[in-house]
Design a protein around this motif. Structure first.
Motif, PDB file in Angstrom:
ATOM      1  N   VAL A 119       0.889  -1.151   0.000  1.00 24.42           N
ATOM      2  CA  VAL A 119       0.000   0.000   0.000  1.00 24.42           C
ATOM      3  C   VAL A 119       0.937   1.213   0.000  1.00 24.42           C
ATOM      4  O   VAL A 119       1.681   1.433   0.958  1.00 24.42           O
ATOM      5  N   ASN A 120       0.932   1.911  -1.107  1.00 28.14           N
ATOM      6  CA  ASN A 120       1.876   3.024  -1.287  1.00 28.14           C
ATOM      7  C   ASN A 120       1.198   4.344  -0.975  1.00 28.14           C
ATOM      8  O   ASN A 120       0.176   4.673  -1.555  1.00 28.14           O
ATOM      9  N   TYR A 121       1.776   5.078  -0.065  1.00 28.73           N
ATOM     10  CA  TYR A 121       1.144   6.312   0.393  1.00 28.73           C
ATOM     11  C   TYR A 121       2.162   7.434   0.402  1.00 28.73           C
ATOM     12  O   TYR A 121       3.368   7.205   0.429  1.00 28.73           O
ATOM     13  N   VAL A 122       1.653   8.631   0.384  1.00 28.81           N
ATOM     14  CA  VAL A 122       2.533   9.804   0.407  1.00 28.81           C
ATOM     15  C   VAL A 122       2.706  10.267   1.856  1.00 28.81           C
ATOM     16  O   VAL A 122       3.778  10.700   2.261  1.00 28.81           O
ATOM     17  N   ALA A 177       2.397  10.598  -7.864  1.00 28.77           N
ATOM     18  CA  ALA A 177       2.659   9.829  -9.093  1.00 28.77           C
ATOM     19  C   ALA A 177       3.576   8.647  -8.798  1.00 28.77           C
ATOM     20  O   ALA A 177       3.422   7.569  -9.381  1.00 28.77           O
ATOM     21  N   ILE A 178       4.518   8.827  -7.889  1.00 26.46           N
ATOM     22  CA  ILE A 178       5.389   7.708  -7.512  1.00 26.46           C
ATOM     23  C   ILE A 178       4.542   6.635  -6.804  1.00 26.46           C
ATOM     24  O   ILE A 178       4.596   5.454  -7.143  1.00 26.46           O
ATOM     25  N   ALA A 179       3.732   7.074  -5.847  1.00 22.91           N
ATOM     26  CA  ALA A 179       2.897   6.115  -5.107  1.00 22.91           C
ATOM     27  C   ALA A 179       1.944   5.359  -6.037  1.00 22.91           C
ATOM     28  O   ALA A 179       1.575   4.224  -5.772  1.00 22.91           O
ATOM     29  N   MET A 180       1.546   5.992  -7.125  1.00 21.35           N
ATOM     30  CA  MET A 180       0.582   5.354  -8.038  1.00 21.35           C
ATOM     31  C   MET A 180       1.241   4.419  -9.030  1.00 21.35           C
ATOM     32  O   MET A 180       0.536   3.717  -9.753  1.00 21.35           O
ATOM     33  N   SER A 181       2.559   4.434  -9.120  1.00 23.21           N
ATOM     34  CA  SER A 181       3.149   3.719 -10.256  1.00 23.21           C
ATOM     35  C   SER A 181       4.209   2.687  -9.907  1.00 23.21           C
ATOM     36  O   SER A 181       4.679   1.980 -10.791  1.00 23.21           O
ATOM     37  N   THR A 182       4.596   2.555  -8.646  1.00 18.93           N
ATOM     38  CA  THR A 182       5.677   1.592  -8.365  1.00 18.93           C
ATOM     39  C   THR A 182       5.164   0.158  -8.260  1.00 18.93           C
ATOM     40  O   THR A 182       5.944  -0.784  -8.356  1.00 18.93           O
ATOM     41  N   GLY A 183       3.858  -0.006  -8.027  1.00 15.44           N
ATOM     42  CA  GLY A 183       3.316  -1.361  -7.885  1.00 15.44           C
ATOM     43  C   GLY A 183       2.679  -1.506  -6.529  1.00 15.44           C
ATOM     44  O   GLY A 183       3.329  -1.277  -5.511  1.00 15.44           O
ATOM     45  N   GLY A 184       1.393  -1.919  -6.534  1.00 18.84           N
ATOM     46  CA  GLY A 184       0.650  -1.982  -5.276  1.00 18.84           C
ATOM     47  C   GLY A 184      -0.464  -0.966  -5.320  1.00 18.84           C
ATOM     48  O   GLY A 184      -0.708  -0.321  -6.347  1.00 18.84           O
ATOM     49  N   MET A 185      -1.120  -0.813  -4.199  1.00 17.42           N
ATOM     50  CA  MET A 185      -2.295   0.045  -4.160  1.00 17.42           C
ATOM     51  C   MET A 185      -1.927   1.430  -3.635  1.00 17.42           C
ATOM     52  O   MET A 185      -1.373   1.542  -2.547  1.00 17.42           O
ATOM     53  N   PRO A 186      -2.223   2.481  -4.396  1.00 18.62           N
ATOM     54  CA  PRO A 186      -1.974   3.821  -3.847  1.00 18.62           C
ATOM     55  C   PRO A 186      -3.037   4.170  -2.808  1.00 18.62           C
ATOM     56  O   PRO A 186      -4.195   3.742  -2.929  1.00 18.62           O
ATOM     57  N   ALA A 228      -6.204   2.769 -16.476  1.00 19.22           N
ATOM     58  CA  ALA A 228      -6.244   2.253 -17.849  1.00 19.22           C
ATOM     59  C   ALA A 228      -4.903   1.635 -18.267  1.00 19.22           C
ATOM     60  O   ALA A 228      -4.708   1.324 -19.431  1.00 19.22           O
ATOM     61  N   THR A 229      -4.002   1.486 -17.333  1.00 17.70           N
ATOM     62  CA  THR A 229      -2.655   1.027 -17.691  1.00 17.70           C
ATOM     63  C   THR A 229      -2.372  -0.325 -17.050  1.00 17.70           C
ATOM     64  O   THR A 229      -2.028  -0.406 -15.868  1.00 17.70           O
ATOM     65  N   ALA A 230      -2.530  -1.374 -17.859  1.00 19.72           N
ATOM     66  CA  ALA A 230      -2.408  -2.739 -17.329  1.00 19.72           C
ATOM     67  C   ALA A 230      -1.017  -2.998 -16.752  1.00 19.72           C
ATOM     68  O   ALA A 230      -0.857  -3.804 -15.840  1.00 19.72           O
ATOM     69  N   GLU A 231      -0.005  -2.306 -17.278  1.00 15.62           N
ATOM     70  CA  GLU A 231       1.360  -2.508 -16.770  1.00 15.62           C
ATOM     71  C   GLU A 231       1.468  -2.158 -15.276  1.00 15.62           C
ATOM     72  O   GLU A 231       2.402  -2.601 -14.604  1.00 15.62           O
ATOM     73  N   PHE A 232       0.546  -1.358 -14.786  1.00 10.02           N
ATOM     74  CA  PHE A 232       0.625  -0.947 -13.382  1.00 10.02           C
ATOM     75  C   PHE A 232       0.068  -1.992 -12.414  1.00 10.02           C
ATOM     76  O   PHE A 232       0.143  -1.830 -11.201  1.00 10.02           O
ATOM     77  N   PRO A 243      21.618  12.232 -10.688  1.00 12.80           N
ATOM     78  CA  PRO A 243      21.083  11.912  -9.360  1.00 12.80           C
ATOM     79  C   PRO A 243      19.652  12.396  -9.133  1.00 12.80           C
ATOM     80  O   PRO A 243      18.909  11.791  -8.365  1.00 12.80           O
ATOM     81  N   ALA A 244      19.247  13.466  -9.813  1.00  7.90           N
ATOM     82  CA  ALA A 244      17.901  13.997  -9.565  1.00  7.90           C
ATOM     83  C   ALA A 244      16.813  13.165 -10.242  1.00  7.90           C
ATOM     84  O   ALA A 244      15.632  13.365  -9.980  1.00  7.90           O
ATOM     85  N   VAL A 245      17.207  12.239 -11.107  1.00 11.11           N
ATOM     86  CA  VAL A 245      16.174  11.510 -11.855  1.00 11.11           C
ATOM     87  C   VAL A 245      15.975  10.105 -11.304  1.00 11.11           C
ATOM     88  O   VAL A 245      16.909   9.307 -11.206  1.00 11.11           O
ATOM     89  N   LEU A 246      14.728   9.829 -10.960  1.00  8.14           N
ATOM     90  CA  LEU A 246      14.325   8.496 -10.542  1.00  8.14           C
ATOM     91  C   LEU A 246      13.759   7.802 -11.769  1.00  8.14           C
ATOM     92  O   LEU A 246      12.897   8.356 -12.461  1.00  8.14           O
ATOM     93  N   GLY A 247      14.229   6.590 -12.036  1.00  7.06           N
ATOM     94  CA  GLY A 247      13.687   5.849 -13.172  1.00  7.06           C
ATOM     95  C   GLY A 247      13.364   4.430 -12.779  1.00  7.06           C
ATOM     96  O   GLY A 247      14.066   3.839 -11.951  1.00  7.06           O
ATOM     97  N   TYR A 248      12.289   3.896 -13.309  1.00  7.69           N
ATOM     98  CA  TYR A 248      12.000   2.467 -13.141  1.00  7.69           C
ATOM     99  C   TYR A 248      11.060   2.034 -14.252  1.00  7.69           C
ATOM    100  O   TYR A 248      10.418   2.867 -14.909  1.00  7.69           O
TER     101      TYR A 248
END
Ligand code: GLC
Length: 653
Positions: free
Chosen positions: A405-408, A492-501, A566-570, A583-588
C-alpha cells in the motif's frame, strides 16, 4: 451474535472437557483436530460442508502455531477449543452477502493487485461528521475511483485525548458521536455495492484503560488478572526498559506507566493505552472473538495496528519478535476458516528488513510501504533520488499474492526508517541525515520549502519524526514554486511503483496544515493533529476550477488516476530498475505483456536531459501517457524540474 469472549463463559462442555490448568496440546494434530471438532459440534451443532472443508485445511496450521506459542502452557488446548467454538459461531452467523463475497474473492485471489485499486483514508468525524453523513460522500469516492476506504478508528474510546481513537474501550461499540454498529454495517454494505471495501483498524496490541478487560485486570478479577503486563514494583520494568525504545517520550519515559495503586503497567504508546499480554492464550481467544465480530459487520480489510509490539521478551527491544509473526499467522488462520475474504494490512513502521517479514499470504497480505514513503520525501528534500532508487531496486520485491500500500503520508508522523547500511553504501551517514531531514521538514533549514511540525522530539536520543499535510510539506504553504509539482510527483510515484496507492482524503485538493489543533486541549500536545484537518470544503468546492490551486492539484491527480486505471502494466508489483546518470532523476520500468511503462521523475529544481543513448534499449516510437502524446526517444527527453513522465515503451528484443 458471535460469542463474546471475556464476557460469555465458555461452552459448558468445553470447560468440562478441558478445565483450565490440566491440558496441553497433543503432538498428534489429527487427534486434536477431530477431538476439538467433536467437542465444538456437540455444543454448537454440526459443521456444514464449507466450514468442515476450511477446518480441515486450516486447523493444522492453527494448531501448529498454538503449539509454538502456547505449547508449554496447560491452558492451550482449552483456548484453542474456544477459538474453534468462536469460528463455528461466527461462520453460522456470517451474512449471506458476505459469504458470497468470500466465494467471489476466493475465485479471484489477485483482486487487490489490480491497477484499478485505489485507497482513501479519512476520519469519520472530520470528513463527514458521522457514519450516516459519510454515505453522502460515496458519490465523490466513486468519482475519484476509490475501491478501498480506511475509516480511522471509530470505536468507543475515552473522552478527551484518546490517541485519535487508537485507545479502544469496546470493539463492539461505535463511538456514539459517530453513530452505531448498525450504521457501520449499513455503510459497509453501501460501500460494497459501490465497489469499495471498508477498512478499519484492528487495534489489538493494546486497549484503552477504560476497556472492561482493563478494569477487571486492575481489579484482579480471576481470568483477567493476566490480560495485561502488570508488575508490583520497578524491578521488571527497569529490566525491560534497558532494551526497549521510547515510542511516545512526550507522554512518558520508557515502556511502563504507574497505576494509581503504585503498580506498573506496560504502555508502549500513551499512558491510557495498555498493552495486552499475548503470552496468555485467553488474550488471543478474546481478541479473536472481537476480530470475528468485526469481520461479520462487513469489514473487508483489517489494518493490523502496531504489529511490531505485540510480543515482549526480556533482553530484547520487544519489537518484531518471532512470536509477533506467529500471532498474526494464527489470527489469519482463524479468519481463513470463518471469514476468508478478509485481508490483513500490516502497519509495521520499522526497519525495512522487519517490514518485509510481516508480508506473506499467510500473515499480512498487504502492507504500508513506509520506506518508499519516507524516501520520496527524502528525495524531494535532497533533490537526489539515489536512496529511493536503491530502495526500489532492492527492497520493493514481495512474495506472490501480496501487495504494497503506497502512500505519500498518513495520519501519522513521518519517520526516516531507511536502513543505515543502505545509506552508508551511498556515503550517507544515517544519524546526521535524519537530523538534516527533520530540520528541513520542520522548516528549520535555510532555504527549505517545507512547513512541518516536529513530533516526539527526544532530546536524550536526538530522535524525532515530522508531521504535516502533503501540500504543506511539499512547499505549497511556503509559496515555493515547486510545491504544486511536488504534491503531484509524490502521488505519481505512489501510483506507479506497484501496489495500491492510498490517498489521505483532502490531500487531492491540496489541504494545508491545521494549526488550530494547538487550541484544542485534547490535541494540543500531539502535533500529528496538524495534518488531520477537517474536510476542506472550500477546496473541494473549487476542485473543477483550474484557476485555483486546489483545482489544479485535483485535475492533475485525477488525470494520473485515470491513466493508472487504464494502464495494465501498473497491475502487480514487478518493477525493473532504470538507471539515468543524473542523481535527480528516478527511473523504473513496469513491464507488461508486450510493452513496458517507463517512469521518469525529476525531483530536482533544474531541467535534466535524458539522452537518446540512455533510452536506446527501447524502440524510438513511444507514448507519454499522462499528456497522451507521441515521443521520439531517438531525440532524447527533456525533463522539466519536478516533472513526472509515464512512457509506454517497447523494449528492443
Ligand atoms: C499506530 C497508529 C498511531 C497510534 C499507534 C498506537 O501506530 O497509526 O496513530 O498512535 O498505533 O495505537
Amino acid at each position: 451474535m458471535p460469542g463474546a469472549p471475556g464476557r460469555t463463559p465458555l461452552p459448558a462442555r468445553t470447560r468440562a472437557l478441558y478445565p483450565v490448568g490440566v491440558s496441553t496440546l497433543s503432538a498428534d494434530t489429527a487427534a486434536d483436530q477431530s477431538e476439538i471438532r467433536a467437542l465444538v459440534e456437540a455444543e454448537q451443532g454440526p459443521f456444514d460442508a464449507v466450514l468442515a472443508a476450511r477446518y480441515a485445511a486450516h486447523f493444522p496450521t492453527l494448531h501448529g502455531l498454538f503449539s509454538r506459542l502456547y505449547g508449554e502452557r496447560d491452558d492451550a488446548r482449552e483456548a484453542l477449543a474456544a477459538v474453534i467454538g468462536l469460528v463455528a459461531a461466527s461462520w453460522a452467523e456470517r451474512p449471506a452477502e458476505l459469504r458470497a463475497q468470500d466465494e467471489a474473492r476466493g475465485a479471484d485471489p489477485a483482486w487487490f493487485e489490480s491497477e484499478r485499486m485505489l485507497g482513501g483514508v479519512c476520519y469519520v468525524d472530520r470528513y463527514a461528521g458521522s457514519l450516516t453523513a459519510l454515505r453522502e460522500h460515496i458519490g465523490y469516492f466513486r468519482e475519484l475511483g476509490l475501491t478501498y476506504l480506511h475509516l480511522m478508528p471509530l470505536f468507543a474510546a475515552p473522552e478527551g485525548n484518546n490517541d485519535g481513537g487508537y485507545a479502544v474501550s469496546s470493539y463492539r461499540e461505535v463511538d456514539p458521536a459517530l453513530g452505531t454498529m448498525e450504521d457501520l454495517r449499513e455503510l459497509a454494505a453501501e460501500l460494497r455495492a459501490a465497489g469499495i471495501s471498508l477498512v478499519v483498524d484492528f487495534i489489538f496490541n493494546h486497549t484503552s484503560n477504560e476497556h472492561e478487560w482493563a478494569r477487571k485486570a486492575v481489579a484482579g478479577e480471576p481470568g483477567y488478572d493476566d490480560f495485561y503486563l502488570i508488575h508490583e514494583d520497578r524491578t521488571m520494568p527497569d529490566a525491560y526498559e534497558r532494551t526497549t525504545r521510547e515510542i511516545f517520550p512526550d507522554d512518558h519515559p520508557g515502556s511502563f506507566v504507574q497505576l494509581e495503586d503504585g503498580r506498573w503497567i506496560w504502555s508502549t504508546f500513551y499512558h491510557f493505552q495498555w498493552d495486552l499480554n499475548y503470552a496468555n492464550p485467553a488474550v488471543f481467544r478474546a481478541m479473536a472473538g472481537e476480530m470475528l465480530f468485526l469481520a461479520n459487520q462487513g469489514v473487508e480489510v483489517l489494518r493490523m495496528d502496531a504489529v511490531a509490539f505485540i510480543w515482549k521478551r526480556l533482553g530484547t527491544a520487544c519489537e518484531s519478535l518471532p512470536e509477533a509473526h506467529l500471532l498474526l499467522q494464527a489470527f489469519n488462520a482463524v479468519l481463513r476458516m470463518a471469514a476468508p475474504s478478509l485481508l490483513f494490512k500490516s502497519e509495521a513502521i520499522v526497519h525495512p528488513d522487519e517490514v518485509i517479514e510481516y508480508i506473506s499470504p499467510g500473515e499480512c497480505q498487504i502492507s504500508y510501504n513506509p520506506l518508499q514513503m519516507a524516501l520520496t520525501w527524502e528525495a524531494m528534500a535532497t533533490r537526489d533520488a539515489s536512496l529511493l532508487s536503491q530502495a526500489l531496486e532492492r527492497r520493493h520485491e514481495l512474495p506472490a499474492g501480496t501487495a504494497w500500500v503506497n502512500y505519500v503520508r498518513s495520519h501519522d508522523d513521518i519517520g526516516w526508517t531507511f536502513a543505515d547500511e543502505d545509506a552508508a553504501e551511498l556515503g550517507i551517514d544515517g544519524y546526521s541525515h535524519r537530523r538534516f531531514l527533520n530540520d528541513f521538514y520542520v522548516g528549520r533549514t535555510a532555504g527549505t520549502f517545507s512547513r512541518g511540525a516536529a513530533f516526539q522530539e527526544n532530546p536524550r536520543t536526538g530522535d524525532a519524526r515530522i508531521a504535516g499535510t502533503t501540500a504543506s510539506l511539499a512547499g505549497v504553504e511556503a509559496g515555493d514554486a515547486g510545491g504544486e509539482d511536488r504534491v503531484v510527483l509524490a502521488h505519481a510515484i505512489a501510483m506507479s511503483t506497484g501496489g495500491m496507492p492510498l490517498i489521505y482524503l483532502g490531500d487531492e485538493v491540496g489541504q494545508l496544515n491545521d494549526y488550530y489543533f494547538r487550541d484544542r486541549p485534547a490535541e494540543a500536545d500531539d502535533s500529528r493533529w496538524v495534518h488531520r484537518p477537517h474536510r476542506p470544503a472550500e477546496a473541494y468546492a473549487v476542485r473543477e476550477d483550474p484557476r485555483t490551486f486546489s483545482g489544479r492539484i485535483h485535475g492533475r491527480l485525477t488525470r494520473l488516476l485515470e491513466v493508472r486505471r487504464a494502464t495494465a502494466e501498473f497491475a502487480g508489483n514487478t518493477l525493473l530498475p532504470f538507471h539515468v546518470p543524473e542523481p535527480a532523476v528516478l527511473g523504473y520500468q513496469r513491464p507488461g505483456e508486450e510493452t513496458t511503462v517507463l517512469v521518469l521523475v525529476n525531483v530536482g529544481d533544474r531541467e535534466v536531459t535524458v539522452t537518446s543513448t540512455t533510452l536506446s534499449g527501447f524502440a524510438p516510437e513511444a507514448r507519454e501517457l499522462i499528456e497522451d502524446r507521441e515521443l521520439d526517444l531517438s531525440r532524447g527527453l527533456r525533463l522539466p524540474p519536478h516533472s513526472t513522465r509515464w512512457i509506454r515503451v517497447t523494449p528492443k528484443a
